[in-house]
Design a protein around this motif. Structure first.
Motif, PDB file in Angstrom:
ATOM      1  N   SER A  95       0.462 -39.512  28.558  1.00 52.95           N
ATOM      2  CA  SER A  95       1.323 -39.571  27.388  1.00 52.95           C
ATOM      3  C   SER A  95       1.540 -38.187  26.783  1.00 52.95           C
ATOM      4  O   SER A  95       0.583 -37.449  26.524  1.00 52.95           O
ATOM      5  N   THR A  96       2.778 -37.854  26.512  1.00 48.46           N
ATOM      6  CA  THR A  96       3.103 -36.593  25.846  1.00 48.46           C
ATOM      7  C   THR A  96       2.494 -36.579  24.445  1.00 48.46           C
ATOM      8  O   THR A  96       2.000 -35.542  23.983  1.00 48.46           O
ATOM      9  N   LEU A  97       2.516 -37.712  23.780  1.00 51.10           N
ATOM     10  CA  LEU A  97       1.956 -37.775  22.435  1.00 51.10           C
ATOM     11  C   LEU A  97       0.450 -37.477  22.441  1.00 51.10           C
ATOM     12  O   LEU A  97      -0.044 -36.715  21.612  1.00 51.10           O
ATOM     13  N   LYS A 100       0.016 -33.815  22.814  1.00 54.39           N
ATOM     14  CA  LYS A 100       0.273 -33.099  21.562  1.00 54.39           C
ATOM     15  C   LYS A 100      -0.934 -33.164  20.624  1.00 54.39           C
ATOM     16  O   LYS A 100      -1.286 -32.174  19.981  1.00 54.39           O
ATOM     17  N   ILE A 114       0.667 -35.019  12.957  1.00 57.46           N
ATOM     18  CA  ILE A 114       1.452 -35.367  14.150  1.00 57.46           C
ATOM     19  C   ILE A 114       1.476 -36.882  14.312  1.00 57.46           C
ATOM     20  O   ILE A 114       2.523 -37.478  14.562  1.00 57.46           O
ATOM     21  N   LEU A 115       0.325 -37.515  14.164  1.00 57.04           N
ATOM     22  CA  LEU A 115       0.255 -38.979  14.281  1.00 57.04           C
ATOM     23  C   LEU A 115       1.059 -39.663  13.181  1.00 57.04           C
ATOM     24  O   LEU A 115       1.766 -40.646  13.439  1.00 57.04           O
ATOM     25  N   GLN A 118       4.795 -39.294  13.872  1.00 58.99           N
ATOM     26  CA  GLN A 118       5.174 -40.174  14.985  1.00 58.99           C
ATOM     27  C   GLN A 118       5.197 -41.632  14.535  1.00 58.99           C
ATOM     28  O   GLN A 118       6.093 -42.392  14.897  1.00 58.99           O
ATOM     29  N   ARG A 119       4.220 -42.036  13.748  1.00 60.75           N
ATOM     30  CA  ARG A 119       4.171 -43.413  13.238  1.00 60.75           C
ATOM     31  C   ARG A 119       5.415 -43.703  12.403  1.00 60.75           C
ATOM     32  O   ARG A 119       6.036 -44.751  12.539  1.00 60.75           O
ATOM     33  N   SER A 121       8.316 -42.307  12.652  1.00 59.66           N
ATOM     34  CA  SER A 121       9.450 -42.388  13.579  1.00 59.66           C
ATOM     35  C   SER A 121       9.487 -43.741  14.280  1.00 59.66           C
ATOM     36  O   SER A 121      10.544 -44.365  14.418  1.00 59.66           O
ATOM     37  N   HIS A 122       8.320 -44.205  14.723  1.00 59.10           N
ATOM     38  CA  HIS A 122       8.239 -45.518  15.377  1.00 59.10           C
ATOM     39  C   HIS A 122       8.658 -46.630  14.415  1.00 59.10           C
ATOM     40  O   HIS A 122       9.426 -47.530  14.783  1.00 59.10           O
ATOM     41  N   ASP A 154       2.428 -48.996  20.661  1.00 63.65           N
ATOM     42  CA  ASP A 154       2.303 -47.572  20.346  1.00 63.65           C
ATOM     43  C   ASP A 154       1.740 -47.358  18.941  1.00 63.65           C
ATOM     44  O   ASP A 154       0.883 -46.497  18.734  1.00 63.65           O
ATOM     45  N   LEU A 158      -1.507 -45.341  17.758  1.00 64.42           N
ATOM     46  CA  LEU A 158      -1.472 -44.266  16.762  1.00 64.42           C
ATOM     47  C   LEU A 158      -2.538 -44.489  15.689  1.00 64.42           C
ATOM     48  O   LEU A 158      -3.241 -43.559  15.290  1.00 64.42           O
TER      49      LEU A 158
END
Length: 173
Positions: A95-97, A100, A114-115, A118-119, A121-122, A154, A158
């Motif tokens: 996973s790219t995530l 990161k 970062i998490l 991303q959360r 965004s999801h 996902d 996270l």
């Protein structure tokens, strides 16, 4: 997605021109990523070369000739075998995530941020899909459900990773 197999499956319902194949594909499968005409015609050329389709008729008019394609018996067999073959589950072990998060920890950056980003965004994407699902037909509802279930998994990852971030930081340093 196998564009060739999908076009063959559409041809199994009856002969079609390339333009009609593109329209049928886009109506059923291309809501988020419609096919380009060049992709349709290059795929049809390959299927023709491989004996999976044949030119049923050619119409001439004011513009270029329009070929109408039909599926061959070999094409029908190919579609049947494709449908019977299960898709390989994608475990996302690279996973790219995840990468990161580890790089952030290694370089002293804020992996929790970062998490969180991303959360967010999801969750935004999940809201958009839920809205699309409400207004969509059954096919749209099913494809949105598929995407939503993956996004939910996902988000769980996270949250689990955020809860274990201190421990992960110690292990990667």
């Amino acid at each position: 997605m196998s564009i060739g197999h999908t076009l063959l499956g559409l041809l199994e319902t009856g002969p079609r021109h390339g333009y009609d194949l593109k329209r049928a594909f886009d109506d059923r499968f291309g809501h988020d990523r419609p096919l380009h005409y060049g992709q349709v015609y290059s795929t049809m050329s390959r299927l023709l070369k491989n004996g999976l389709v044949e030119v049923d008729s050619v119409e001439s008019g004011d513009g270029p000739e329009r070929k109408r394609y039909a599926i061959t018996d070999s094409g029908v067999t190919d579609v049947r075998e494709w449908l019977a073959t299960p898709e390989k589950p994608e475990p996302y072990l690279q996973s790219t995530l995840y990468t990161k998060v580890v790089i952030a920890l290694l370089t002293g950056r804020d992996a929790a941020e970062i998490l969180d980003v991303q959360r967010s965004s999801h969750l935004r994407t999940m809201r958009e899909l839920t809205e699309r699902k409400r207004g969509g037909d059954l096919a749209d509802q099913l494809i949105c459900d598929h995407a939503l279930f993956h996004l939910e998994a996902d988000v769980r990852w996270l949250e689990l990773t955020a809860a274990r971030l201190d421990r992960l930081a110690k292990e990667v340093r």
